[in-house]
Scaffold this motif. Structure first.
Motif, PDB file in Angstrom:
ATOM      1  N   GLY A   9     -11.496  -0.535 -52.306  1.00  0.00           N
ATOM      2  CA  GLY A   9     -11.800   0.831 -52.701  1.00  0.00           C
ATOM      3  C   GLY A   9     -12.463   1.556 -51.553  1.00  0.00           C
ATOM      4  O   GLY A   9     -11.940   1.601 -50.432  1.00  0.00           O
ATOM      5  N   ASP A  10     -13.659   2.116 -51.803  1.00  0.00           N
ATOM      6  CA  ASP A  10     -14.378   2.820 -50.744  1.00  0.00           C
ATOM      7  C   ASP A  10     -15.465   1.952 -50.108  1.00  0.00           C
ATOM      8  O   ASP A  10     -16.300   2.450 -49.358  1.00  0.00           O
ATOM      9  N   VAL A  11     -15.458   0.651 -50.416  1.00  0.00           N
ATOM     10  CA  VAL A  11     -16.455  -0.271 -49.860  1.00  0.00           C
ATOM     11  C   VAL A  11     -15.804  -1.095 -48.760  1.00  0.00           C
ATOM     12  O   VAL A  11     -14.734  -1.682 -48.951  1.00  0.00           O
ATOM     13  N   GLU A  12     -16.450  -1.124 -47.595  1.00  0.00           N
ATOM     14  CA  GLU A  12     -15.922  -1.887 -46.470  1.00  0.00           C
ATOM     15  C   GLU A  12     -16.939  -2.928 -46.038  1.00  0.00           C
ATOM     16  O   GLU A  12     -18.148  -2.698 -46.066  1.00  0.00           O
ATOM     17  N   GLY A  13     -16.446  -4.093 -45.658  1.00  0.00           N
ATOM     18  CA  GLY A  13     -17.321  -5.156 -45.203  1.00  0.00           C
ATOM     19  C   GLY A  13     -16.559  -6.095 -44.292  1.00  0.00           C
ATOM     20  O   GLY A  13     -15.429  -5.814 -43.877  1.00  0.00           O
TER      21      GLY A  13
END
Length: 344
Positions: free
Chosen positions: A286-290
């Protein structure tokens, strides 16, 4: 919802009481006359005494607001006594089910739910893991004798751990080698099955599922107890929902083992930290990056959404892997906090 834990002490032990309060335990089964002064008022006291906060009885002749009946479940007659106590107004009932009669406890949960009576199951520390499934279905708590601070940790870890963590699809957006660095192999005291692994990441907001080494390879034998988890700076989830750096784990610690079918608690038998070539895998959900940094070797694998294995040596941008994003994105000393944070 977290279940109530009541620790039973045959004699006061300030080390146990300190650990229990630090781990969030709010009730103790002990003779109130023996409770050390500095702990009074910090926990509720259950005991067979009029002066206790909650008086435990083994008959139904004096059901009142502060009375908790304790009934041993051996027969259908005992089952009916429990139902009768609830109908008489008992707010809580301690149930000792001989031989861990799980089905009987599950039936009680169903029958007592409309009456609003809390069920507290009695167990030994070794029975807690078996009872945890029943606890998830609706038992309100457990009363357990403990003899050391370590047993307090064991009980709390087993009962506070989630039975399931939501796994989603994360897209791999970048893969690149980052040179030599230290990585941690987590050798557990349990046999891990296909599909199981540890949630690991460079940020706490997005954790990739790193598979265990049960498949082996053409050059190595299967090691079904091991997760080659990643670079030492990485986070992993522990049973109470907090995170630890892989470098912090020690023999005897407990970690969460996760799959699409559920989550369970296992103990660490050994942590091996060695220098190896590392590979960075950046992911987005989604809009979470890691990202996660793991050893660049064919025995270290991530899982695709269909649970097929993707070796680190073969993963590429566009691949999709299983990952988890906790609700709380920020951490302070491993604990979830509600604050603004950016991690890259």
């Amino acid at each position: 919802m977290r279940k109530e834990i009541i620790i039973a002490l045959s004699k006061p032990d300030e080390r146990i009481l300190e650990r229990a309060i630090a781990r969030g335990i709010k009730a103790v089964y002990i003779d109130p006359e023996k409770m050390p002064e500095r702990f009074r008022g910090k926990v509720e006291v259950y005991h067979e005494s009029e002066s206790a906060d909650w008086r435990i009885v083994r008959d139904l002749s004096s059901i009142s607001e502060n009375v908790v009946p304790e009934i041993v479940l051996r027969s259908p007659d005992d089952y009916e006594r429990i139902i009768a106590a609830a109908r008489m107004g008992a707010k809580s009932i301690i149930v000792r089910a001989e031989d861990l009669r799980i089905i009987a406890l599950e039936n009680l949960i169903t029958d007592l739910a409309p009456l609003g009576t809390r069920i507290i199951a009695a167990a030994s520390p070794l029975e807690v893991e078996t009872l945890s499934g029943v606890l998830e279905k609706g038992v309100d708590g457990i009363i357990v004798p403990v003899n050391s601070p370590d047993e307090v940790d064991l009980v709390v870890d087993q009962l506070s751990a989630p039975s399931r963590l939501e796994l989603g699809e994360a897209e791999v957006v970048e893969v690149r080698d980052v040179g030599l660095g230290e990585r941690a192999c987590i050798d557990t005291t349990s046999i891990l099955s296909a599909g199981e692994g540890m949630l690991v990441g460079s940020t706490s907001s997005l954790l990739a599922l790193i598979h265990n080494e049960s498949p082996g390879s053409a050059l190595t034998a299967p090691r079904p107890f091991r997760v080659n988890a990643g670079a030492i700076h990485s986070y992993t989830l522990v049973p109470d929902g907090s995170t630890k750096y892989l470098s912090e784990l020690r023999a005897g610690d407990r970690v969460l083992i996760v799959s699409k079918r559920g989550a369970r608690v296992v103990s660490v038998g050994r942590v091996k930290i060695e220098r190896r070539p590392l590979r960075l895998i950046r992911i987005r959900m989604g809009d979470v990056e890691g990202s996660v940094i793991i050893q660049n070797a064919e025995t270290i694998m991530l899982l695709a959404p269909d649970e097929s294995l993707i070796p680190t040596t073969e993963i590429k941008p566009g691949d999709r892997i299983l990952a988890h994003t906790p609700r709380a994105k920020a951490r302070h000393f491993g604990r979830a906090v509600d604050e603004f944070i950016i991690e890259r």
